[in-house]
Design an enzyme around this catalytic site. Structure first.
Site, PDB file in Angstrom:
ATOM      1  N   GLY A 146      38.997  77.802  47.197  1.00  0.00           N
ATOM      2  CA  GLY A 146      38.470  78.893  47.961  1.00  0.00           C
ATOM      3  C   GLY A 146      39.372  79.422  48.955  1.00  0.00           C
ATOM      4  O   GLY A 146      38.880  79.815  50.122  1.00  0.00           O
TER       5      GLY A 146
ATOM      6  N   PHE B 104      38.468  82.642  43.026  1.00  0.00           N
ATOM      7  CA  PHE B 104      38.267  83.453  41.920  1.00  0.00           C
ATOM      8  C   PHE B 104      38.033  84.977  42.445  1.00  0.00           C
ATOM      9  O   PHE B 104      37.071  85.293  43.305  1.00  0.00           O
ATOM     10  CB  PHE B 104      36.645  82.994  41.422  1.00  0.00           C
ATOM     11  CG  PHE B 104      36.383  83.220  40.287  1.00  0.00           C
ATOM     12  CD1 PHE B 104      37.205  83.622  39.109  1.00  0.00           C
ATOM     13  CD2 PHE B 104      34.980  82.990  39.817  1.00  0.00           C
ATOM     14  CE1 PHE B 104      36.544  83.879  38.015  1.00  0.00           C
ATOM     15  CE2 PHE B 104      34.397  83.071  38.337  1.00  0.00           C
ATOM     16  CZ  PHE B 104      35.256  83.580  37.711  1.00  0.00           C
TER      17      PHE B 104
ATOM     18  N   VAL C 211      31.280  86.405  60.247  1.00  0.00           N
ATOM     19  CA  VAL C 211      31.046  87.485  59.257  1.00  0.00           C
ATOM     20  C   VAL C 211      31.805  87.232  58.165  1.00  0.00           C
ATOM     21  O   VAL C 211      33.453  87.300  58.391  1.00  0.00           O
ATOM     22  CB  VAL C 211      31.403  88.716  59.892  1.00  0.00           C
ATOM     23  CG1 VAL C 211      31.052  90.075  58.816  1.00  0.00           C
ATOM     24  CG2 VAL C 211      30.394  89.061  61.012  1.00  0.00           C
TER      25      VAL C 211
ATOM     26  N   TYR D 229      17.882  78.727  57.334  1.00  0.00           N
ATOM     27  CA  TYR D 229      19.201  78.329  56.715  1.00  0.00           C
ATOM     28  C   TYR D 229      19.214  76.674  56.589  1.00  0.00           C
ATOM     29  O   TYR D 229      19.237  76.365  55.621  1.00  0.00           O
ATOM     30  CB  TYR D 229      20.203  78.751  57.839  1.00  0.00           C
ATOM     31  CG  TYR D 229      21.656  78.357  57.337  1.00  0.00           C
ATOM     32  CD1 TYR D 229      22.409  79.279  56.617  1.00  0.00           C
ATOM     33  CD2 TYR D 229      22.205  77.057  57.564  1.00  0.00           C
ATOM     34  CE1 TYR D 229      23.576  78.874  56.180  1.00  0.00           C
ATOM     35  CE2 TYR D 229      23.348  76.758  56.718  1.00  0.00           C
ATOM     36  CZ  TYR D 229      24.232  77.864  56.114  1.00  0.00           C
ATOM     37  OH  TYR D 229      25.488  77.389  55.531  1.00  0.00           O
TER      38      TYR D 229
HETATM   39  P1  NAI Z   1      34.018  83.303  51.639  1.00  0.00           P
HETATM   40  O1  NAI Z   1      33.066  84.170  50.802  1.00  0.00           O
HETATM   41  O2  NAI Z   1      34.769  84.050  52.379  1.00  0.00           O
HETATM   42  O3  NAI Z   1      35.014  82.473  50.514  1.00  0.00           O
HETATM   43  C1  NAI Z   1      34.681  81.967  49.515  1.00  0.00           C
HETATM   44  C2  NAI Z   1      35.864  81.426  48.705  1.00  0.00           C
HETATM   45  O4  NAI Z   1      35.367  81.036  47.467  1.00  0.00           O
HETATM   46  C3  NAI Z   1      36.757  82.510  48.186  1.00  0.00           C
HETATM   47  O5  NAI Z   1      38.435  82.194  48.159  1.00  0.00           O
HETATM   48  C4  NAI Z   1      36.221  82.818  46.794  1.00  0.00           C
HETATM   49  O6  NAI Z   1      37.224  83.662  46.012  1.00  0.00           O
HETATM   50  C5  NAI Z   1      36.007  81.326  46.339  1.00  0.00           C
HETATM   51  N1  NAI Z   1      35.189  81.311  45.284  1.00  0.00           N
HETATM   52  C6  NAI Z   1      33.892  81.709  44.836  1.00  0.00           C
HETATM   53  N2  NAI Z   1      33.389  81.073  43.880  1.00  0.00           N
HETATM   54  C7  NAI Z   1      34.479  80.638  43.323  1.00  0.00           C
HETATM   55  C8  NAI Z   1      34.718  80.004  41.956  1.00  0.00           C
HETATM   56  N3  NAI Z   1      33.757  79.888  41.233  1.00  0.00           N
HETATM   57  N4  NAI Z   1      35.982  79.490  41.624  1.00  0.00           N
HETATM   58  C9  NAI Z   1      37.138  79.403  42.655  1.00  0.00           C
HETATM   59  N5  NAI Z   1      37.015  79.989  43.621  1.00  0.00           N
HETATM   60  C10 NAI Z   1      35.669  80.681  44.082  1.00  0.00           C
HETATM   61  O7  NAI Z   1      33.281  82.342  52.246  1.00  0.00           O
HETATM   62  P2  NAI Z   1      33.208  81.455  53.571  1.00  0.00           P
HETATM   63  O8  NAI Z   1      32.266  81.930  54.816  1.00  0.00           O
HETATM   64  O9  NAI Z   1      34.720  81.517  54.263  1.00  0.00           O
HETATM   65  O10 NAI Z   1      32.764  80.114  53.188  1.00  0.00           O
HETATM   66  C11 NAI Z   1      33.318  78.901  53.057  1.00  0.00           C
HETATM   67  C12 NAI Z   1      32.598  77.812  53.320  1.00  0.00           C
HETATM   68  O11 NAI Z   1      32.452  77.765  54.640  1.00  0.00           O
HETATM   69  C13 NAI Z   1      31.172  77.572  52.773  1.00  0.00           C
HETATM   70  O12 NAI Z   1      31.018  76.307  52.427  1.00  0.00           O
HETATM   71  C14 NAI Z   1      30.618  78.101  53.922  1.00  0.00           C
HETATM   72  O13 NAI Z   1      29.009  77.439  53.897  1.00  0.00           O
HETATM   73  C15 NAI Z   1      30.945  77.522  54.912  1.00  0.00           C
HETATM   74  N6  NAI Z   1      30.773  78.084  56.224  1.00  0.00           N
HETATM   75  C16 NAI Z   1      30.732  79.448  56.494  1.00  0.00           C
HETATM   76  C17 NAI Z   1      30.236  79.943  57.786  1.00  0.00           C
HETATM   77  C18 NAI Z   1      30.206  81.363  57.906  1.00  0.00           C
HETATM   78  O14 NAI Z   1      29.539  81.731  58.859  1.00  0.00           O
HETATM   79  N7  NAI Z   1      30.716  82.318  57.049  1.00  0.00           N
HETATM   80  C19 NAI Z   1      29.969  79.022  58.860  1.00  0.00           C
HETATM   81  C20 NAI Z   1      30.152  77.504  58.473  1.00  0.00           C
HETATM   82  C21 NAI Z   1      30.510  77.250  57.291  1.00  0.00           C
HETATM   83 NA    NA Z   2      36.754  80.496  52.235  1.00  0.00          NA
END
Ligand code: NAI
Ligand code: NA
Length: 397
Positions: free
Chosen positions: A48, A74, A274, A235
Site C-alpha cells: 500500500g 494498485f 484526509v 467508525y
Molecule cells: P490510501 O487510500 O491513501 O492508501 C491505500 C493504499 O493501498 C494505496 O497505496 C493503494 O494503491 C493501495 N491498495 C488499495 N487496494 C490495493 C490492492 N488490492 N492491492 C494493492 N494495493 C492496494 O489510504 P490510507 O488512508 O493511507 O490508509 C492506509 C491505512 O491507514 C489503512 O489501514 C487505514 O485504515 C489506516 N488509517 C487511515 C487513517 C486516515 O485518517 N486516513 C487514520 C488511521 C489509520
Molecule cells: Na497508504
C-alpha cells in the site's frame, strides 16, 4: 496535455503528474530536514506504498534511513491523453528521487490480496534483497477477493445495531446536513472484516516467513484508527471498527508466529487525515475539518509524513522500548486524542452548521488537502502548462 481536476463526489478522476511529484518532493524534503533515524530500517517492504500513510512510510524509510524499498500498490497507469492515478505519479516521482539518491527502489503494481502478487513480491525480495527487516501493511480498499475461496467481498461503512444519525459536510460545497445510515447486516459486517481485517496481513507474513525473506528481528506494522466518541458509531463501533478489531487481534497472532525469528508485529494507531480512504467515510470530513482547525491553532497539526516520521523516530526506532497502550498498540494519534483537543472539537461540533463552519472549521484546509491528494492546488505548480501525462515508474517490475 493540460490536466484539470474531474471531481465526482469523494473521488477525482484525474491526477496531475507535476503536482504529485511536488508533493513527494515536499515530503522528502521534510524527512531530510530531520535528523537521520538512528538504527532505522535497512530493507523495507511497504504494502500500500503509493499514497497516504504507506507512501509516507516508504519516503521515511528511504530518505530517513537510507533504506532499500519495495512498494506494492494498485494504481492506474497513464495512457496517451489519459492521466494515470495519483499513486502512479507519486511512485514515479518517489522512485526517480530514490534512484537519483542512489537508493534501491522497486515496485509491483497489482492486487496485493492475490497469491500471484505475493509470490511476485517475495521472488523479487529473494533475488535482490535477500530479506527485509520492516514490513509496513497500509492497504485501504473497498473490496478484496479472498485467494483461498475465490469469493469477492465488498466492505461497507455502516453502524452496527441501530440507525446512526449525525451531521456531515459536503466538503466541496461546505453544506452541513444530517445523514442517517442504516445498520449493517451480519453479512455486511463479515464482508468488511474480510476486506479490511487482518487475514491478508497474516497471509503476507506467513508466505514471507515460509520463503525465508524475513530477517531476524523483523518488524511488521499495520495501521489502525480509533477516533473520538463523536464518530464511534460509524467508525470504531461500526463495520470498519470490527475490521480494525480483527486487524488488531491478528497482530498478536502474527507476533507469536514471529517469535522464532525474534520478530514483532505491531499496530500503530494513526491520526485522522484526509486521504482517498477517509474522504469516503460520512461524518469524518466534518470531524476532520474541526480537528484540523483545533490542532492547527494549537500548533500540533500533522500530515501523513509528520505522523510517520514521528512513528519511526519516537516509537519504532527510539533506541529503547516501544511505548504502547494497554492493548499493546502504538499511539501516534496521541495529539489528536489529547483531552483538550477533543473537548474543543466537541464544543465546535455542537454549533457546527453551514454558516458557522466557515469560521469554526478548516474546510479550506480539508478541501486543499483533498485536491493535493490528486496533485492539484499544489503551490508552485503551473497548472496551465502542458505536461506529459505518460510518466514511467522507473523501478516497476
Ligand atoms: P490510501 O487510500 O491513501 O492508501 C491505500 C493504499 O493501498 C494505496 O497505496 C493503494 O494503491 C493501495 N491498495 C488499495 N487496494 C490495493 C490492492 N488490492 N492491492 C494493492 N494495493 C492496494 O489510504 P490510507 O488512508 O493511507 O490508509 C492506509 C491505512 O491507514 C489503512 O489501514 C487505514 O485504515 C489506516 N488509517 C487511515 C487513517 C486516515 O485518517 N486516513 C487514520 C488511521 C489509520
Ligand atoms: Na497508504
Amino acid at each position: 496535455m493540460v490536466i484539470e481536476p474531474k471531481i465526482r463526489g469523494f473521488i477525482c478522476l484525474t491526477a496531475h503528474p507535476a503536482g504529485c511529484e511536488q508533493n513527494v518532493i515536499n515530503q522528502i524534503n521534510y524527512i531530510k530536514s530531520k535528523k537521520a533515524i538512528d538504527g532505522g530500517p535497512a530493507k523495507v517492504l511497504v504494502i500500500g506504498a503509493s499514497t497516504g500513510f504507506g507512501l509516507a512510510s516508504r519516503i521515511t524509510s528511504a530518505f530517513g534511513s537510507d533504506a532499500a524499498t519495495v512498494g506494492v500498490y494498485f494504481e492506474k497507469p497513464p495512457a496517451p491523453g489519459k492521466p494515470g492515478s495519483a499513486g502512479w505519479y507519486n511512485t514515479a516521482a518517489f522512485e526517480k528521487q530514490a534512484h537519483d539518491a542512489g537508493l534501491y527502489a522497486k515496485s509491483i503494481n497489482g492486487d496485493a490480496f492475490s497469491d500471484e502478487i505475493k509470490e511476485k513480491t517475495i521472488a523479487l525480495i529473494k533475488k535482490e534483497l535477500g530479506q527485509v527487516d520492516l514490513v509496513i501493511y497500509s492497504l485501504a480498499s473497498p473490496r478484496r477477493t479472498n485467494p483461498k475461496t475465490g469469493v469477492a467481498h465488498n466492505s461497507v461503512i455502516k453502524p452496527i445495531g441501530e440507525v446512526f444519525t449525525n451531521k456531515t459536510v459536503d466538503f466541496h460545497t461546505g453544506v452541513v446536513s444530517e445523514i442517517s445510515i442504516n445498520p449493517a447486516t451480519e453479512e455486511e459486517i463479515a464482508n468488511t472484516v474480510e476486506v479490511m481485517g487482518g487475514e491478508d496481513w497474516a497471509m503476507w507474513i506467513d508466505a514471507m516467513k515460509e520463503a525465508n525473506v524475513l530477517a531476524n528481528g523483523v518488524v511488521t506494522v499495520a495501521y489502525s484508527y480509533i477516533g473520538p466518541a463523536l464518530t464511534e458509531k460509524v467508525y470504531r463501533k461500526g463495520t470498519i471498527g470490527r475490521a480494525k478489531d480483527h486487524l488488531e487481534a491478528t497482530a498478536f497472532e502474527i507476533n507469536d508466529s514471529l517469535k522464532a525469528i525474534d520478530g514483532k508485529a505491531l499496530i500503530s494507531v494513526n491520526k485522522a487525515l484526509v486521504t482517498q480512504a477517509s474522504s469516503a467515510i460520512p461524518v469524518i470530513p466534518l470531524y476532520i475539518s474541526l480537528l484540523y482547525k483545533t490542532m492547527k491553532a494549537e500548533g500540533i497539526h500533522e500530515g501523513c509524513i509528520e505522523q510517520i516520521q514521528r512513528l519511526f523516530e519516537q516509537r519504532l526506532y527510539n533506541g529503547s522500548t516501544i511505548p504502547t497502550d494497554d492493548k499493546g498498540r502504538i499511539r501516534i494519534d496521541d495529539w489528536e486524542m489529547r483531552p483538550d483537543v477533543q473537548a474543543k472539537v466537541d464544543e465546535l461540533w455542537k454549533i457546527a452548521d453551514t454558516e458557522s463552519l466557515k469560521s469554526i472549521g478548516d474546510l479550506a484546509g480539508y478541501h486543499g488537502d483533498f485536491m493535493n491528494l490528486f496533485g492539484f492546488e499544489v503551490p508552485g505548480v503551473d497548472y496551465t502548462a502542458d505536461v506529459n501525462e505518460v510518466v514511467e515508474v522507473s523501478g516497476l517490475v
